[in-house]
Design an enzyme around this catalytic site. Structure first.
Site, PDB file in Angstrom:
ATOM      1  N   ASP A   1       0.015 -18.370  -1.770  1.00 24.09           N
ATOM      2  CA  ASP A   1       1.313 -17.779  -1.421  1.00 24.09           C
ATOM      3  C   ASP A   1       1.141 -16.463  -0.662  1.00 24.09           C
ATOM      4  O   ASP A   1       2.121 -15.879  -0.193  1.00 24.09           O
ATOM      5  CB  ASP A   1       2.238 -17.634  -2.641  1.00 24.09           C
ATOM      6  CG  ASP A   1       1.668 -16.738  -3.721  1.00 24.09           C
ATOM      7  OD1 ASP A   1       0.540 -16.223  -3.563  1.00 24.09           O
ATOM      8  OD2 ASP A   1       2.363 -16.554  -4.744  1.00 24.09           O
ATOM      9  N   SER A   2      -0.117 -16.030  -0.465  1.00 23.82           N
ATOM     10  CA  SER A   2      -0.361 -14.891   0.437  1.00 23.82           C
ATOM     11  C   SER A   2       0.133 -15.214   1.841  1.00 23.82           C
ATOM     12  O   SER A   2       0.327 -14.309   2.648  1.00 23.82           O
ATOM     13  CB  SER A   2      -1.852 -14.537   0.475  1.00 23.82           C
ATOM     14  OG  SER A   2      -2.621 -15.659   0.833  1.00 23.82           O
TER      15      SER A   2
ATOM     16  N   ASP B   1      -0.434 -23.063  -4.046  1.00 26.46           N
ATOM     17  CA  ASP B   1       0.208 -22.128  -4.980  1.00 26.46           C
ATOM     18  C   ASP B   1       1.638 -22.550  -5.305  1.00 26.46           C
ATOM     19  O   ASP B   1       2.396 -22.932  -4.396  1.00 26.46           O
ATOM     20  CB  ASP B   1       0.272 -20.726  -4.345  1.00 26.46           C
ATOM     21  CG  ASP B   1      -0.828 -19.816  -4.856  1.00 26.46           C
ATOM     22  OD1 ASP B   1      -1.411 -20.100  -5.915  1.00 26.46           O
ATOM     23  OD2 ASP B   1      -1.105 -18.810  -4.177  1.00 26.46           O
TER      24      ASP B   1
ATOM     25  N   GLU C   1      -8.782 -12.255 -10.152  1.00 31.13           N
ATOM     26  CA  GLU C   1      -8.530 -11.351  -9.021  1.00 31.13           C
ATOM     27  C   GLU C   1      -8.585  -9.888  -9.451  1.00 31.13           C
ATOM     28  O   GLU C   1      -7.909  -9.474 -10.407  1.00 31.13           O
ATOM     29  CB  GLU C   1      -7.157 -11.657  -8.381  1.00 31.13           C
ATOM     30  CG  GLU C   1      -6.883 -10.742  -7.181  1.00 31.13           C
ATOM     31  CD  GLU C   1      -5.749 -11.186  -6.274  1.00 31.13           C
ATOM     32  OE1 GLU C   1      -5.178 -12.266  -6.505  1.00 31.13           O
ATOM     33  OE2 GLU C   1      -5.437 -10.436  -5.327  1.00 31.13           O
TER      34      GLU C   1
ATOM     35  N   GLU D   1       0.108 -18.383 -11.515  1.00 31.42           N
ATOM     36  CA  GLU D   1      -0.328 -17.081 -12.039  1.00 31.42           C
ATOM     37  C   GLU D   1       0.157 -16.897 -13.471  1.00 31.42           C
ATOM     38  O   GLU D   1       1.251 -17.337 -13.820  1.00 31.42           O
ATOM     39  CB  GLU D   1       0.254 -15.954 -11.169  1.00 31.42           C
ATOM     40  CG  GLU D   1      -0.260 -15.959  -9.748  1.00 31.42           C
ATOM     41  CD  GLU D   1       0.331 -14.832  -8.898  1.00 31.42           C
ATOM     42  OE1 GLU D   1       1.044 -13.965  -9.449  1.00 31.42           O
ATOM     43  OE2 GLU D   1       0.077 -14.824  -7.684  1.00 31.42           O
TER      44      GLU D   1
END
Ligand code: KIV
Length: 255
Positions: free
Chosen positions: A43-44, A82, A181, A114
């Protein structure tokens, strides 16, 4: 094409997993032909491709659109997509609907979400029961930017314990791999040693079972590079030069 089961063998055989993000057909083709094991439609892409301020505005339809293009460019790599913000947090049913759409509409093999323990455990369990491979993501979780910011996680003893517990419980719930991360390298090492599934690090030191980078960072395309992301080339400068050369050629006619 490695399956999620084959990915587990990487760890068993001591082979590092090479992962990168992709957002369109051309980038996906290049990464795949270069032999990347795992391609993440992260999703970056909200920030690096769509120009949003953070990952929160990205919709399920938007990531599906990009993941379909990536899939068309990939012959070998495992594709993980994602789940965008609020496409899975509200209930396991919503998560199954969203992840189901991703697998059905894009042809990707797995989803990533996440969050840790206890928040995501029921959702992960239900997704795995439904036959959907899930990758976890703990440490710095950009979808929680308004709570955590982008700072390194796992700096206090309590936070370290919380992350170790999350990793162990995520594995127990059935994830096939976990992204770690921006956490201290020694913590990532302890987590990686504790788990039988592979960890994929980003800003988490070298002692993970594989590494992932946002490809736009690796290529030097982004303006706001995280401190842990190494640019292997300055494509922004190369593209600027190419455009200026082209521009000069065009303008030189008739002058
Ligand atoms: O969205 C993304 O690119 C990611 C990576 C940073 C792991 O989640």
């Amino acid at each position: 094409m490695p399956t999620v089961r084959q990915l587990l063998q990487f760890k068993a055989n001591g082979k590092q997993i090479v992962a990168l993000t992709a957002w369109d057909f051309a980038i996906a083709q290049i990464l795949d032909a270069a032999g990347v094991d795992l391609i993440l439609v992260g999703d970056s892409l909200a920030m690096v491709t769509l120009g949003y301020e953070n990952t929160l505005p990205l919709t399920l339809d938007e990531i599906i659109h990009h993941a379909k293009a990536v899939k068309r460019g990939v012959k070998n790599a495992l594709i993980v997509v994602d789940l965008p913000f609020l496409s899975y947090q509200t209930s396991p049913e919503v998560a199954i609907e969203s992840a189901g759409r991703i697998l059905k509409e894009t042809g990707a093999q797995a989803v990533k979400l996440e969050g840790g323990y206890p928040r995501m455990i029921e959702t992960i369990t239900r997704l795995v029961e439904a036959g959907i491979p899930v990758m976890g993501h703990i440490g710095l979780t950009p979808q929680s930017v308004h709570q955590l910011g982008y700072r390194q996680q796992g700096q206090t003893e309590i936070d370290r314990e919380r992350l170790i517990l999350a990793a162990v419980e995520l594995e127990r719930a059935g994830v096939f791999s976990i992204v770690l991360e921006h956490i201290p390298a020694d913590l990532a090492k302890s987590i990686s040693e504790k788990l039988s599934i592979p960890t994929i690090g980003i800003g988490a030191g070298v002692d993970c079972d594989g590494q992932v980078l946002v490809t736009a960072d690796l290529l030097g395309l982004t303006l706001r590079q995280p401190p842990f992301a190494k640019a292997y080339v300055d494509l922004r400068a190369i593209i600027t030069q190419a455009v200026q050369d082209y521009s000069a050629d065009v303008k030189s006619v008739g002058s």
